[in-house]
Design an enzyme around this catalytic site. Structure first.
Site, short mmCIF file in Angstrom:
data_model
loop_
_atom_site.label_atom_id
_atom_site.label_comp_id
_atom_site.label_asym_id
_atom_site.label_seq_id
_atom_site.Cartn_x
_atom_site.Cartn_y
_atom_site.Cartn_z
N ASP A 92 -0.63 0.36 -0.32
CA ASP A 92 -2.09 -0.06 -0.19
C ASP A 92 -2.33 -1.39 -0.95
OD1 ASP A 92 -2.34 1.94 1.52
OD2 ASP A 92 -4.03 2.91 0.10
N HIS A 149 6.27 2.90 -1.40
CA HIS A 149 7.12 3.69 -0.29
C HIS A 149 8.14 2.65 0.16
CE1 HIS A 149 4.83 7.55 -0.08
NE2 HIS A 149 4.14 6.83 -0.84
N SER A 252 -0.68 -3.28 -10.06
CA SER A 252 0.30 -4.41 -10.33
C SER A 252 0.56 -4.83 -8.88
CB SER A 252 1.37 -4.08 -10.85
OG SER A 252 1.85 -5.34 -11.46
#
Length: 285
Positions: A92, A149, A252
């Site tokens: 995200d 992911h 980050s």
């Protein structure tokens, strides 16, 4: 650089980045009820964290602030694209930049670039497969889900820990600090995929207490003084598209690289666009 940007950026050059991050590490992992509750409630309030998406909604159930920050999502909230040859968003976040790697250079912002060689730890051999390929830089804000992911199925070939500074990686800093992502401490993972080599670069930042991978655990800290590498030819690690590969303990940036004529980003993938884990952001050939 405006005066406001200078105030936000220039002091970072003299800050003791790693010392401050080590202090934040202690605070973020404290199980003291007052400390963890204070930090969690302030982040939720200030950044608008959507706790309805969290596997754990009751903030009292989190053991520490870091436990909250690396929270799991409820199953099914981030379906992974099943389109053939799709490249999925690994996190995200918001697109910082996406485009071509031109003669080994990766665009950062406002006329600033850095080289793939520097980004990947100083090895021209490691960077060569990505020359004239494509890259995508995704910034994770404090409100975002902070587990990463796989963009596509791949087998791990090499991991590299590159020591460096810990500048902020927000938009203002990216616009004003030359070579930001090739200056900050980072972890590089090189995978073999159906599209050829893929590099995933997990970039540290101020107050990012650690970067973890599912195959190694915590990679940093401790921070080394020189580049460290791990080879996985004898112990292959294969992860499918959408599988968790690691996490930032605090927020980050992650950068994805593919080689020449191997992949392209979907039309309209531009700086500032919000992306969700698992959605299609490109395709490979």
């Amino acid at each position: 650089m405006t005066f406001k940007e200078a105030l936000a950026t220039l002091p970072q050059y003299i800050l003791p980045h790693h010392f401050l991050s080590s202090m934040m590490r202690k605070v973020s992992r404290s199980e003291n009820t007052f400390i963890k509750t204070l930090f969690i409630t302030q982040i939720i309030k200030h950044y608008g964290v959507n706790m309805a998406e969290s596997m754990i909604e009751d903030i009292r159930a989190f053991k520490s602030f870091n436990h909250f920050f690396t929270r799991e999502l409820k199953p099914g909230l981030r379906p992974v694209t099943n389109e053939p040859n799709a490249i999925a968003s690994p996190a995200d976040g918001a697109i910082s930049q996406a485009g071509a790697i031109t003669d080994g250079n990766i665009f950062q912002a406002k006329g600033k670039s850095f080289t793939a060689t520097d980004l990947l730890g100083g090895s021209a051999e490691r960077a060569a497969p990505f020359n004239n390929g494509v890259f995508s830089t995704i910034y994770l804000a404090p409100k975002d889900y902070h587990r990463m992911h796989m963009p596509t199925t791949g087998t791990l070939r090499e991991m590299v820990h590159v020591p460096g500074r810990l500048f902020s990686v927000n938009t203002v800093t990216a616009n004003n600090v030359p070579g930001l992502f090739a200056r900050n401490e980072r972890v590089v993972a090189i995978f073999d995929t159906a599209a050829g080599p893929m590099a995933l670069v997990m970039v540290g930042a101020i107050f990012v207490c650690s970067i973890e991978t599912v195959w190694h655990g915590e990679v940093t800290p401790p921070s080394a003084t020189s580049v460290q590498t791990w080879q996985y030819n004898d112990k292959p690690v294969t992860l499918n598209i959408g599988e968790e590969l690691g996490r930032f303990n605090m927020g980050s940036t992650i950068i994805v690289l593919f080689g020449k004529d191997a992949a392209q980003w979907r039309e309209g993938l531009i700086a500032g666009e919000v992306v969700k884990l698992g959605e299609k952001i490109g395709q490979y050939y």
